[in-house]
Scaffold this motif. Structure first.
Motif, PDB file in Angstrom:
ATOM      1  N   VAL A 126       0.875  -1.172   0.000  1.00 53.36           N
ATOM      2  CA  VAL A 126       0.000   0.000   0.000  1.00 53.36           C
ATOM      3  C   VAL A 126       0.913   1.224   0.000  1.00 53.36           C
ATOM      4  O   VAL A 126       1.675   1.429   0.944  1.00 53.36           O
ATOM      5  N   PHE A 127       0.849   2.006  -1.075  1.00 50.92           N
ATOM      6  CA  PHE A 127       1.799   3.106  -1.247  1.00 50.92           C
ATOM      7  C   PHE A 127       1.086   4.426  -0.959  1.00 50.92           C
ATOM      8  O   PHE A 127       0.553   5.063  -1.856  1.00 50.92           O
ATOM      9  N   ALA A 128       1.081   4.767   0.335  1.00 51.12           N
ATOM     10  CA  ALA A 128       0.358   5.973   0.761  1.00 51.12           C
ATOM     11  C   ALA A 128       1.293   7.167   0.919  1.00 51.12           C
ATOM     12  O   ALA A 128       0.844   8.257   1.251  1.00 51.12           O
ATOM     13  N   ALA A 129       2.584   6.975   0.691  1.00 49.93           N
ATOM     14  CA  ALA A 129       3.529   8.084   0.900  1.00 49.93           C
ATOM     15  C   ALA A 129       3.341   9.160  -0.153  1.00 49.93           C
ATOM     16  O   ALA A 129       2.968   8.879  -1.289  1.00 49.93           O
ATOM     17  N   ALA A 130       3.610  10.390   0.257  1.00 52.65           N
ATOM     18  CA  ALA A 130       3.640  11.505  -0.688  1.00 52.65           C
ATOM     19  C   ALA A 130       5.114  11.687  -1.054  1.00 52.65           C
ATOM     20  O   ALA A 130       5.840  12.444  -0.418  1.00 52.65           O
TER      21      ALA A 130
ATOM     22  N   GLY B 163      -2.148   2.033  -4.837  1.00 51.58           N
ATOM     23  CA  GLY B 163      -1.548   3.369  -4.827  1.00 51.58           C
ATOM     24  C   GLY B 163      -2.543   4.387  -4.308  1.00 51.58           C
ATOM     25  O   GLY B 163      -3.738   4.102  -4.171  1.00 51.58           O
ATOM     26  N   PHE B 164      -2.054   5.562  -4.002  1.00 53.92           N
ATOM     27  CA  PHE B 164      -2.913   6.671  -3.601  1.00 53.92           C
ATOM     28  C   PHE B 164      -2.763   7.768  -4.647  1.00 53.92           C
ATOM     29  O   PHE B 164      -1.719   7.893  -5.270  1.00 53.92           O
ATOM     30  N   ALA B 165      -3.802   8.554  -4.832  1.00 49.83           N
ATOM     31  CA  ALA B 165      -3.683   9.700  -5.732  1.00 49.83           C
ATOM     32  C   ALA B 165      -4.320  10.898  -5.058  1.00 49.83           C
ATOM     33  O   ALA B 165      -5.496  10.871  -4.707  1.00 49.83           O
TER      34      ALA B 165
ATOM     35  N   ILE C 244       8.356   4.788  -7.075  1.00 49.80           N
ATOM     36  CA  ILE C 244       8.385   3.509  -6.351  1.00 49.80           C
ATOM     37  C   ILE C 244       7.165   2.670  -6.716  1.00 49.80           C
ATOM     38  O   ILE C 244       7.268   1.473  -7.021  1.00 49.80           O
ATOM     39  N   LEU C 245       5.994   3.305  -6.693  1.00 49.44           N
ATOM     40  CA  LEU C 245       4.752   2.577  -6.979  1.00 49.44           C
ATOM     41  C   LEU C 245       4.805   1.963  -8.377  1.00 49.44           C
ATOM     42  O   LEU C 245       4.478   0.782  -8.571  1.00 49.44           O
ATOM     43  N   LYS C 246       5.240   2.763  -9.353  1.00 44.22           N
ATOM     44  CA  LYS C 246       5.283   2.281 -10.739  1.00 44.22           C
ATOM     45  C   LYS C 246       6.282   1.137 -10.880  1.00 44.22           C
ATOM     46  O   LYS C 246       6.007   0.122 -11.513  1.00 44.22           O
TER      47      LYS C 246
ATOM     48  N   ARG D  38      -1.338   4.222 -15.735  1.00 44.96           N
ATOM     49  CA  ARG D  38       0.043   4.657 -15.965  1.00 44.96           C
ATOM     50  C   ARG D  38       1.002   3.936 -15.019  1.00 44.96           C
ATOM     51  O   ARG D  38       2.070   3.507 -15.405  1.00 44.96           O
ATOM     52  N   LYS D  39       0.574   3.795 -13.761  1.00 47.29           N
ATOM     53  CA  LYS D  39       1.475   3.185 -12.775  1.00 47.29           C
ATOM     54  C   LYS D  39       1.455   1.661 -12.880  1.00 47.29           C
ATOM     55  O   LYS D  39       2.421   1.009 -12.515  1.00 47.29           O
ATOM     56  N   GLY D  40       0.316   1.098 -13.269  1.00 44.33           N
ATOM     57  CA  GLY D  40       0.226  -0.367 -13.365  1.00 44.33           C
ATOM     58  C   GLY D  40      -0.183  -1.015 -12.050  1.00 44.33           C
ATOM     59  O   GLY D  40      -0.002  -2.222 -11.867  1.00 44.33           O
TER      60      GLY D  40
ATOM     61  N   ALA E 166      -6.551   7.435 -14.899  1.00 43.51           N
ATOM     62  CA  ALA E 166      -5.398   7.445 -15.806  1.00 43.51           C
ATOM     63  C   ALA E 166      -4.134   7.058 -15.032  1.00 43.51           C
ATOM     64  O   ALA E 166      -3.273   6.323 -15.527  1.00 43.51           O
ATOM     65  N   LYS E 167      -4.057   7.525 -13.784  1.00 50.96           N
ATOM     66  CA  LYS E 167      -2.864   7.239 -12.965  1.00 50.96           C
ATOM     67  C   LYS E 167      -2.748   5.748 -12.690  1.00 50.96           C
ATOM     68  O   LYS E 167      -1.664   5.176 -12.726  1.00 50.96           O
ATOM     69  N   ARG E 168      -3.881   5.078 -12.430  1.00 52.50           N
ATOM     70  CA  ARG E 168      -3.862   3.631 -12.153  1.00 52.50           C
ATOM     71  C   ARG E 168      -3.257   2.886 -13.348  1.00 52.50           C
ATOM     72  O   ARG E 168      -2.409   2.005 -13.189  1.00 52.50           O
TER      73      ARG E 168
HETATM   74  N1  CTP Z   1       4.589   7.434  -5.741  1.00 52.07           N
HETATM   75  C1  CTP Z   1       5.713   6.684  -5.550  1.00 52.07           C
HETATM   76  N2  CTP Z   1       6.929   7.172  -5.910  1.00 52.07           N
HETATM   77  C2  CTP Z   1       7.029   8.414  -6.466  1.00 52.07           C
HETATM   78  C3  CTP Z   1       5.871   9.197  -6.654  1.00 52.07           C
HETATM   79  C4  CTP Z   1       4.658   8.675  -6.265  1.00 52.07           C
HETATM   80  O1  CTP Z   1       5.627   5.563  -5.039  1.00 52.07           O
HETATM   81  N3  CTP Z   1       8.219   8.886  -6.808  1.00 52.07           N
HETATM   82  C5  CTP Z   1       3.279   6.862  -5.369  1.00 52.07           C
HETATM   83  C6  CTP Z   1       2.591   7.512  -4.187  1.00 52.07           C
HETATM   84  O2  CTP Z   1       2.931   6.874  -2.972  1.00 52.07           O
HETATM   85  C7  CTP Z   1       1.126   7.320  -4.534  1.00 52.07           C
HETATM   86  C8  CTP Z   1       1.114   7.340  -6.056  1.00 52.07           C
HETATM   87  O3  CTP Z   1       2.443   7.067  -6.474  1.00 52.07           O
HETATM   88  O4  CTP Z   1       0.670   6.035  -4.170  1.00 52.07           O
HETATM   89  C9  CTP Z   1       0.643   8.589  -6.679  1.00 52.07           C
HETATM   90  O5  CTP Z   1       1.441   9.659  -6.326  1.00 52.07           O
HETATM   91  P1  CTP Z   1       1.348  11.036  -7.111  1.00 52.07           P
HETATM   92  O6  CTP Z   1       2.368  11.953  -6.551  1.00 52.07           O
HETATM   93  O7  CTP Z   1      -0.059  11.492  -7.152  1.00 52.07           O
HETATM   94  O8  CTP Z   1       1.762  10.518  -8.548  1.00 52.07           O
HETATM   95  P2  CTP Z   1       2.550  11.219  -9.680  1.00 52.07           P
HETATM   96  O9  CTP Z   1       2.997  10.165 -10.625  1.00 52.07           O
HETATM   97  O10 CTP Z   1       3.601  12.085  -9.101  1.00 52.07           O
HETATM   98  O11 CTP Z   1       1.416  12.062 -10.392  1.00 52.07           O
HETATM   99  P3  CTP Z   1       1.252  13.629 -10.574  1.00 52.07           P
HETATM  100  O12 CTP Z   1       1.646  13.856 -11.977  1.00 52.07           O
HETATM  101  O13 CTP Z   1      -0.211  13.842 -10.313  1.00 52.07           O
HETATM  102  O14 CTP Z   1       2.147  14.300  -9.586  1.00 52.07           O
END
Ligand code: CTP
Length: 398
Positions: free
Chosen positions: A269-273, A322-324, A305-307, A340-342, A336-338
């Motif tokens: 679960v990737f809740a980090a910002a 993931g969180f958005a 990391i999530l991707k 893109r990240k997979g 779209a993010k789901r």
């Molecule tokens: N995340 C991550 N590693 C990063 C950036 C984001 O693991 N370098 C993870 C976050 O923990 C979250 C998800 O990706 O679960 C979405 O983060 P977000 O910052 O919204 O994604 P971005 O790809 O940065 O999208 P945006 O273009 O909206 O900033």
């Protein structure tokens, strides 16, 4: 509570063995019976007499002790417990366990047992980071051995870093989690949480407003359902929950490395910002005001990391969440993010200032999966966490 639980406590030979004396007391206070086993090296650090006095039980130590063997054979000893705790789990003991060696009582018990094993590693930071220990750790995790700690901090050897044995109460919490009844018992879940700090120089950094509250609540809810939780957290405002394994980090790169070290897991679960960028060449000296004008910071992209985890060919967790955090067109952007990240699910929320969600105690989320977008009513972050944990439990069961 641990009443009527029988714990076989294997004390390895390291300076942290002194904490195991307190561990015995804390376990017994909660009603557990503790049968202690000392390795030869452990006897250099704590005496069988003090261990036996605290446990009110005989101390076992010798594989070829005829009296002990007549009273209770080593096979029976290994199976009579509800849980085996190895504390401190030294590099040597972990190596023996991973390699399947059985040349003393402790390692023989660990080979002969069919009881769950919880290790609390303790060793010098270089030993903990040595490729051999990394390999052994991965092997033991793959074999189903659970871990608590080690913590980061000052070490008895004078160095600083990860390698300190968890505190007795942290080990007790991990023991209690082993006996927790819940749908996530036996599942290992990784949670990232909090912001990351990206240094500009030794005193300044780039950060974001994440408090870590939602990630912390998710980790707690997962632990309450019985999961073994590895909680990789940036510098958050809220304290980490109890009963989880806390891995503190500062930067995105450290978070990425800590995530790799935590794998394999049943769910992530990737809740980090996570900060998307870092300063390309952070200065090792404090930047000074200069007559030549303002400093120019060049950025480099941080690992996503999530991707990366979502797209792993080997070792991808069966469920990746993931969180958005969005400020507009939440469903469209998060959907779209789901893709893109997979990842499997995205927990999306609207963090535009008017919602008061960022830094607040409530959240209004939309769970996006391959079956569409499901809007949850606005509720406390703990309630969001409990709902999410229960959905994760359903998904892992099904
Ligand atoms: N995340 C991550 N590693 C990063 C950036 C984001 O693991 N370098 C993870 C976050 O923990 C979250 C998800 O990706 O679960 C979405 O983060 P977000 O910052 O919204 O994604 P971005 O790809 O940065 O999208 P945006 O273009 O909206 O900033």
């Amino acid at each position: 509570m641990l009443s009527s639980k029988r714990i076989l406590l294997i004390i390895g030979g390291g300076i942290a063995a002194y904490k195991s004396l307190d561990l015995i007391r804390r376990l017994r206070e909660r009603g557990a019976a503790v049968t202690p086993v000392l390795t030869r090296a452990a006897e250099e650090f704590v005496t069988p007499l003090s261990v036996s006095a605290l446990a009110s039980e005989k101390v076992y130590g010798d594989l070829f002790d005829l009296t002990a063997e007549a009273e209770m054979g080593h096979i029976q000893l290994s199976r009579s417990a509800d849980l085996i705790v190895v504390a401190p789990a030294t590099a040597d003991l972990m190596g023996k366990m991973a390699g399947g060696l059985a040349n003393d009582l402790a390692s023989t018990l660990l080979m002969a047992t069919d009881t769950p094993v919880l290790c609390a590693p303790a060793m010098n930071v270089r030993m903990w980071e040595h490729p051999a220990t990394r390999r052994n750790l991965k092997q033991l995790q793959a074999d189903g051995v659970c871990f608590v700690g080690p913590n980061e901090g000052d070490m008895a050897c004078g160095e600083y870093g990860p390698g300190r044995m968890s505190e007795p109460l942290e080990i007790v919490a991990a023991v209690e989690a082993q006996f927790a009844a819940g749908p996530l018992v036996g599942k290992r879940v990784l949670v990232t949480s909090g912001p990351t700090h990206e240094p500009i120089d030794p005193v300044r950094y780039i950060a974001n407003r994440s408090s870590g509250a939602q990630g912390s609540a998710v980790a707690q809810a997962l632990a309450e359902l019985g999961a073994e939780v590895i909680f990789v957290t940036g510098p958050a405002d809220v304290p980490p929950p109890s009963g989880v394994q806390v891995v503190p980090v500062e930067t995105a790169q450290q978070m990425s490395d800590a995530v790799d070290a935590a794998l394999p897991v049943d769910a992530g679960v990737f809740a980090a910002a996570v900060a998307d960028w870092r300063v390309a060449s952070a200065s090792d000296k404090k930047l000074k005001k200069s007559r030549d004008g303002l400093p120019v910071l060049e950025f480099a992209e941080n690992p996503d990391i999530l991707k990366r985890v979502s797209r792993m060919e080997n070792g991808r967790p069966p469920l990746v969440v993931g969180f958005a955090a969005e400020t507009d067109d939440v469903i469209e952007h998060a959907t779209a993010k789901r893709l893109r990240k997979g990842c499997d699910w995205i927990v999306a929320n609207d963090v535009s200032p008017a919602t008061g969600i960022m830094g607040g105690s409530e959240n209004a989320v939309i769970l996006i999966s391959d079956s569409g977008a499901e809007e949850w009513p606005r509720m406390g972050k703990a309630e969001v966490a409990r709902r999410l944990a229960s959905r994760i439990a359903d998904a892992l069961a099904g």
